[in-house]
Scaffold this motif. Sequence first.
Motif, PDB file in Angstrom:
ATOM      1  N   LYS A 273      -7.180  44.410  14.420  1.00 47.02           N
ATOM      2  CA  LYS A 273      -8.479  44.335  13.729  1.00 47.02           C
ATOM      3  C   LYS A 273      -8.941  42.899  13.503  1.00 47.02           C
ATOM      4  N   HIS A 274      -8.040  41.942  13.665  1.00 42.39           N
ATOM      5  CA  HIS A 274      -8.405  40.534  13.552  1.00 42.39           C
ATOM      6  C   HIS A 274      -8.704  39.922  14.927  1.00 42.39           C
ATOM      7  N   ALA A 275      -8.806  40.787  15.946  1.00 45.77           N
ATOM      8  CA  ALA A 275      -9.099  40.378  17.335  1.00 45.77           C
ATOM      9  C   ALA A 275      -7.997  39.501  17.918  1.00 45.77           C
ATOM     10  N   GLU A 276      -6.761  39.715  17.455  1.00 49.03           N
ATOM     11  CA  GLU A 276      -5.613  38.941  17.935  1.00 49.03           C
ATOM     12  C   GLU A 276      -4.694  39.820  18.777  1.00 49.03           C
ATOM     13  N   ARG A 277      -4.230  39.299  19.904  1.00 49.01           N
ATOM     14  CA  ARG A 277      -3.206  39.990  20.673  1.00 49.01           C
ATOM     15  C   ARG A 277      -1.893  39.950  19.898  1.00 49.01           C
ATOM     16  N   PHE A 278      -1.029  40.951  20.126  1.00 54.18           N
ATOM     17  CA  PHE A 278       0.201  41.004  19.343  1.00 54.18           C
ATOM     18  C   PHE A 278       1.419  41.415  20.160  1.00 54.18           C
ATOM     19  N   TYR A 279       1.259  41.710  21.473  1.00 58.83           N
ATOM     20  CA  TYR A 279       2.422  42.095  22.284  1.00 58.83           C
ATOM     21  C   TYR A 279       2.086  41.933  23.763  1.00 58.83           C
ATOM     22  N   ASP A 280       3.122  41.772  24.572  1.00 60.84           N
ATOM     23  CA  ASP A 280       2.985  41.621  26.025  1.00 60.84           C
ATOM     24  C   ASP A 280       2.549  42.953  26.646  1.00 60.84           C
ATOM     25  N   GLU A 281       1.329  43.009  27.138  1.00 63.31           N
ATOM     26  CA  GLU A 281       0.790  44.238  27.725  1.00 63.31           C
ATOM     27  C   GLU A 281       1.384  44.534  29.103  1.00 63.31           C
ATOM     28  N   GLY A 282       2.044  43.546  29.699  1.00 62.09           N
ATOM     29  CA  GLY A 282       2.606  43.710  31.035  1.00 62.09           C
ATOM     30  C   GLY A 282       4.110  43.575  31.081  1.00 62.09           C
ATOM     31  N   GLU A 283       4.770  44.013  30.037  1.00 63.18           N
ATOM     32  CA  GLU A 283       6.215  43.788  29.915  1.00 63.18           C
ATOM     33  C   GLU A 283       7.025  44.501  30.996  1.00 63.18           C
ATOM     34  N   ASP A 284       6.661  45.731  31.327  1.00 64.41           N
ATOM     35  CA  ASP A 284       7.428  46.497  32.301  1.00 64.41           C
ATOM     36  C   ASP A 284       6.539  47.592  32.871  1.00 64.41           C
ATOM     37  N   ILE A 285       7.059  48.297  33.897  1.00 68.61           N
ATOM     38  CA  ILE A 285       6.330  49.412  34.498  1.00 68.61           C
ATOM     39  C   ILE A 285       5.920  50.385  33.401  1.00 68.61           C
ATOM     40  N   TRP A 286       4.687  50.842  33.440  1.00 67.78           N
ATOM     41  CA  TRP A 286       4.086  51.598  32.337  1.00 67.78           C
ATOM     42  C   TRP A 286       4.875  52.833  31.906  1.00 67.78           C
ATOM     43  N   PRO A 287       5.446  53.661  32.795  1.00 66.65           N
ATOM     44  CA  PRO A 287       6.195  54.832  32.326  1.00 66.65           C
ATOM     45  C   PRO A 287       7.372  54.483  31.425  1.00 66.65           C
ATOM     46  N   LYS A 288       7.863  53.244  31.518  1.00 68.01           N
ATOM     47  CA  LYS A 288       8.989  52.834  30.682  1.00 68.01           C
ATOM     48  C   LYS A 288       8.527  52.149  29.397  1.00 68.01           C
ATOM     49  N   ARG A 289       7.209  51.905  29.260  1.00 68.45           N
ATOM     50  CA  ARG A 289       6.726  51.161  28.110  1.00 68.45           C
ATOM     51  C   ARG A 289       5.576  51.837  27.364  1.00 68.45           C
ATOM     52  N   TYR A 290       4.990  52.893  27.948  1.00 69.73           N
ATOM     53  CA  TYR A 290       3.817  53.464  27.287  1.00 69.73           C
ATOM     54  C   TYR A 290       4.147  54.020  25.908  1.00 69.73           C
ATOM     55  N   ALA A 291       5.404  54.467  25.721  1.00 74.84           N
ATOM     56  CA  ALA A 291       5.753  55.096  24.453  1.00 74.84           C
ATOM     57  C   ALA A 291       6.154  54.112  23.363  1.00 74.84           C
ATOM     58  N   ILE A 292       6.101  52.795  23.634  1.00 70.44           N
ATOM     59  CA  ILE A 292       6.351  51.839  22.549  1.00 70.44           C
ATOM     60  C   ILE A 292       5.059  51.502  21.812  1.00 70.44           C
ATOM     61  N   TRP A 293       3.914  51.821  22.425  1.00 67.90           N
ATOM     62  CA  TRP A 293       2.656  51.325  21.874  1.00 67.90           C
ATOM     63  C   TRP A 293       2.227  52.040  20.599  1.00 67.90           C
ATOM     64  N   GLY A 294       2.682  53.240  20.378  1.00 69.30           N
ATOM     65  CA  GLY A 294       2.388  53.904  19.108  1.00 69.30           C
ATOM     66  C   GLY A 294       2.997  53.150  17.940  1.00 69.30           C
ATOM     67  N   ARG A 295       4.272  52.773  18.095  1.00 73.34           N
ATOM     68  CA  ARG A 295       4.955  52.036  17.033  1.00 73.34           C
ATOM     69  C   ARG A 295       4.361  50.635  16.871  1.00 73.34           C
ATOM     70  N   LEU A 296       3.971  50.002  17.982  1.00 68.60           N
ATOM     71  CA  LEU A 296       3.364  48.671  17.894  1.00 68.60           C
ATOM     72  C   LEU A 296       2.052  48.720  17.105  1.00 68.60           C
ATOM     73  N   VAL A 297       1.223  49.719  17.399  1.00 66.38           N
ATOM     74  CA  VAL A 297      -0.049  49.855  16.677  1.00 66.38           C
ATOM     75  C   VAL A 297       0.207  50.219  15.218  1.00 66.38           C
ATOM     76  N   ALA A 298       1.245  51.024  14.973  1.00 70.19           N
ATOM     77  CA  ALA A 298       1.581  51.411  13.597  1.00 70.19           C
ATOM     78  C   ALA A 298       1.916  50.198  12.731  1.00 70.19           C
ATOM     79  N   ALA A 299       2.394  49.134  13.371  1.00 68.79           N
ATOM     80  CA  ALA A 299       2.776  47.923  12.625  1.00 68.79           C
ATOM     81  C   ALA A 299       1.607  46.976  12.392  1.00 68.79           C
ATOM     82  N   GLN A 300       0.436  47.287  12.948  1.00 65.66           N
ATOM     83  CA  GLN A 300      -0.734  46.418  12.783  1.00 65.66           C
ATOM     84  C   GLN A 300      -1.522  46.782  11.518  1.00 65.66           C
ATOM     85  N   PRO A 301      -2.337  45.877  11.018  1.00 63.66           N
ATOM     86  CA  PRO A 301      -3.128  46.167   9.822  1.00 63.66           C
ATOM     87  C   PRO A 301      -3.990  47.422  10.010  1.00 63.66           C
TER      88      PRO A 301
END
Length: 466
Positions: A273-301
């Motif tokens: 919400k502060h227009a700041e990036r907070f994690y590497d969007e290209g860390e790994d192939i998407w099927p191995k990383r898509y399920a981390i994004w719920g927890r990442l967003v949960a940690a944002q304001p």
Amino acid sequence: MVDLTRRFDVLVIGGGNAALCAAISARRAGASVLVLEGAPKFYRGGNTRHTRNMRCAHDAATEILTGPYTEEEFWKDLLLVTGGQTDEELARFMIHESKDILNWIVEQGVRWQPSLGGTLSLGRTNSFFLGGGRAMLNALYRTAEELGVDVLYNAEVIDLKIEDGMFLSAQLKQPVGGKTEVRASTLVAAAGGFEANIEWLKEYWGEAADNFLIRGTPYNRGAILKMLLAKGVQETGDPTQCHAVAIDARAPKFDGGIITRHDSVVFGIVVNKHAERFYDEGEDIWPKRYAIWGRLVAAQPDQIAYIIFDSTVVTSFMPTLFPPIAGATIAELAGKLELDASALEKTITEFNAAVQPGTFDHTILDDCATQGIAPAKTHWARRIETAPYLAYPVRPGITFTYLGTRVNKQSRMLMKDGKPSANMFAAGEIMAGNVLGKGYAAGIGMTIGSVFGRVAGREAAKNARN
């Protein structure tokens, strides 16, 4: 009408993939089986209704799979996404058994189809259900009923009678007929996690859980899990861990399903919400990383974030239920998102300046990366510079929770003293924490349900005969 005065060999509580695999397996082994589904018939099946595919090991390409996916590669993928937080014996057992599930599930009436374009690069590793999860579920119900499995809907279990690790009976409440005692020689618990129980989630997540959206059924409130743990079954899994993805913030509170999930992260950037990036969007192939994004967003304001991309990539991923929000300029887009325009412009300008030359290929870990910014985008980094500029608002979308019942390779529940239960088995989300300590890989929830459901039904039938 189902005769509830009789004693069944196997009582299955739940109505999704794991429950039906258990019921069919038990019935094929000669047991009498009753399935209690707490939801109305239209909503039967829990989260299975929203699935698309299953991850199984296989040694060679097939008509619907583009290449081999060995047991060892599957194990390495699971080890990676869980960070080693898995029961290796159970995980390797599941992976080995998954090879046979590919054919067994077809024998139960389920059909496969080749993967669609844009489906997370899963054509080699995951088998897709023809017609999706609901078609798969309907096939299993049809087979179960043809075999003589009894099924009751709107069947809420309000108590379990368990003594010294032995299941004796369940108390059932129905809209018509009131309360009834159901007796069975064995129990298979396949009633899901507690993801739809916001108050229980808040015990671990605090007020942030009020901003969570539940991708699946509103009926998975964890009642059976809570009863089992209260009556001496050993628990496993971290209650704060779950399968959680970034889903559209405009989705309904419950039951939005897979059409609200966003797979566009690797094609752009994600800001809070502060227009700041907070994690590497290209860390790994998407099927191995898509399920981390719920927890990442949960940690944002305020548990909100925004996927930002431009018009050059709109056909690169599967479309979702809600269209992207568009702006002719970054400032216009920021206004529609209620973000600070200068902050978003600064973030995108800095990102664009950091993008290095490379050859883009979203199917591999390519050489398109940023340099000189934190967090870096280590793969698939391309400048965001072609109007219209687009965005999806996202919130944490909880699929299922990982707190569950401890089991062994026979799917038999273990009691708190470490001894196996006399006659209680578990399959699916209610025991997924044995395999998933954290993290997720696409399609593995269905693997857990099918493998341990089949085992639980077979073992429960054997137990009932003895």
